[in-house]
Design a protein around this motif. Sequence first.
Motif, short mmCIF file in Angstrom:
data_model
loop_
_atom_site.label_atom_id
_atom_site.label_comp_id
_atom_site.label_asym_id
_atom_site.label_seq_id
_atom_site.Cartn_x
_atom_site.Cartn_y
_atom_site.Cartn_z
N GLU A 29 0.80 -1.22 0.00
CA GLU A 29 0.00 0.00 0.00
C GLU A 29 0.84 1.28 0.00
O GLU A 29 0.44 2.27 -0.61
N ILE A 30 1.98 1.26 0.68
CA ILE A 30 2.78 2.50 0.78
C ILE A 30 3.75 2.62 -0.39
O ILE A 30 3.77 3.65 -1.09
N LEU A 61 -3.28 6.96 3.99
CA LEU A 61 -2.40 5.94 4.55
C LEU A 61 -2.37 6.01 6.07
O LEU A 61 -2.44 4.99 6.77
N LYS A 64 -5.51 4.57 7.61
CA LYS A 64 -5.52 3.11 7.58
C LYS A 64 -4.65 2.54 8.69
O LYS A 64 -5.02 1.56 9.35
N THR A 104 3.68 7.26 7.76
CA THR A 104 2.40 6.56 7.74
C THR A 104 2.02 6.04 9.12
O THR A 104 0.85 6.10 9.52
#
Length: 415
Positions: A29-30, A61, A64, A104
Amino acid sequence: MTQARTMDLGVSAHLEPILAAVRDMVRNEIMPLDEQFLAEVGTAGDRWAYSPRQTEILETLKAKARERGLWNLWRTSAPDNNLTTVEYAYLAEEMGKAHLGAETFNCSAPDTGNMEVLDRYGAPEHKQRWLEPLLEGKIRSAYLMTEPDVASSDATNIEMSCVRDGCDYVLNGEKWWASGAGDPRCAIYIVMVRTGDADTPKHLRHSMILVPADTAGVEKLRPMQVYGQDDAPHGHFHLRFTDVRVPAANLLVGEGKGFEIAQGRLGPGRIHHCMRAIGQAEMALELMCKRALDREAFGKKLAQLGANFDIIAESRMEIEMARLLCLKAAWMMDQGDARAAAPWISQIKVVAPKMALKITDEAVQMFGGQGISQDTPLARMWTHLRTLRLADGPDAVHRRQVARAELKRHTQEKI
């Protein structure tokens, strides 16, 4: 007979699901959004502003991470976070693989160190005004220590004037390499200043004071460039303080406590840098291997040319050795004796950036011209790692500390 302590440096059962979640988020995701984020720098019309797309990427991000309980993982000493420093080392390594990895999870430098200072040494009003929003990820901060006109590797040289005037302190002087000061979200500076005179013992001459970033008299002279790059919108600024008035209540603990606070702050910060550097080395080795297998020259895979087998093998072994030293330094910190941990932190502070820089350079070589371009993250990683050999104390200072600790085992003389 004293019972030997067991040094467990492995991944605990408690850590396993957290590490898996962090690793998955970093990888899937990152990392895919890193280049999109960096490509947006300056598109808002100002290099020191976040574009709508950058804000969307970062805040999505972060949200999440919070939802998954992967937030403020660096707070190993906090009652609501039962991770050890050894366990956090594995997490920080994963964060180091992505440009946005640390932020994040709200584990970015210099904020983690600054939050540590505010938590340990801040008054209740300091915590409410600055620590709480930092822990929430709503603001950023900067740590101002290094000065352009003195050798700041010897912190007793710090000269920024801080003079009591009634209910205020008045600050005059310059600071540079103020990392994070370019970020429009940066709301607070923690500043190392000189409050003692020549007759004061040298380690009691300095103090730390909180300066809101919008205080009158604070001037941003220029963003410092690192090998030609300004690292916007984070930045490393050169600042001038001219008759900057700060409430006396903003002084942390009291006059002369600057070194005490600095040592409490820099220990964890130094080892966090090293943990992330090991992650960067892993990323560089991964890219190197993929390139060596995908690319052909002179009728062979690059892996089969020259000394590339040896280079890849040496890289793997050097990463493993550095990781073990980093984990031991983390374990020493977990024992609660900062003085005993200090030589180990100095060792890894030398070893990890040098190792990661060497492997990143080998990866650059494997990519040829592409390796020094914007088409891979390697050039950006190399620049960061080379800088890390100066940040939080240059290699020579840490080697000096390691040597002094070693020599003291063999002499009663002052070294």
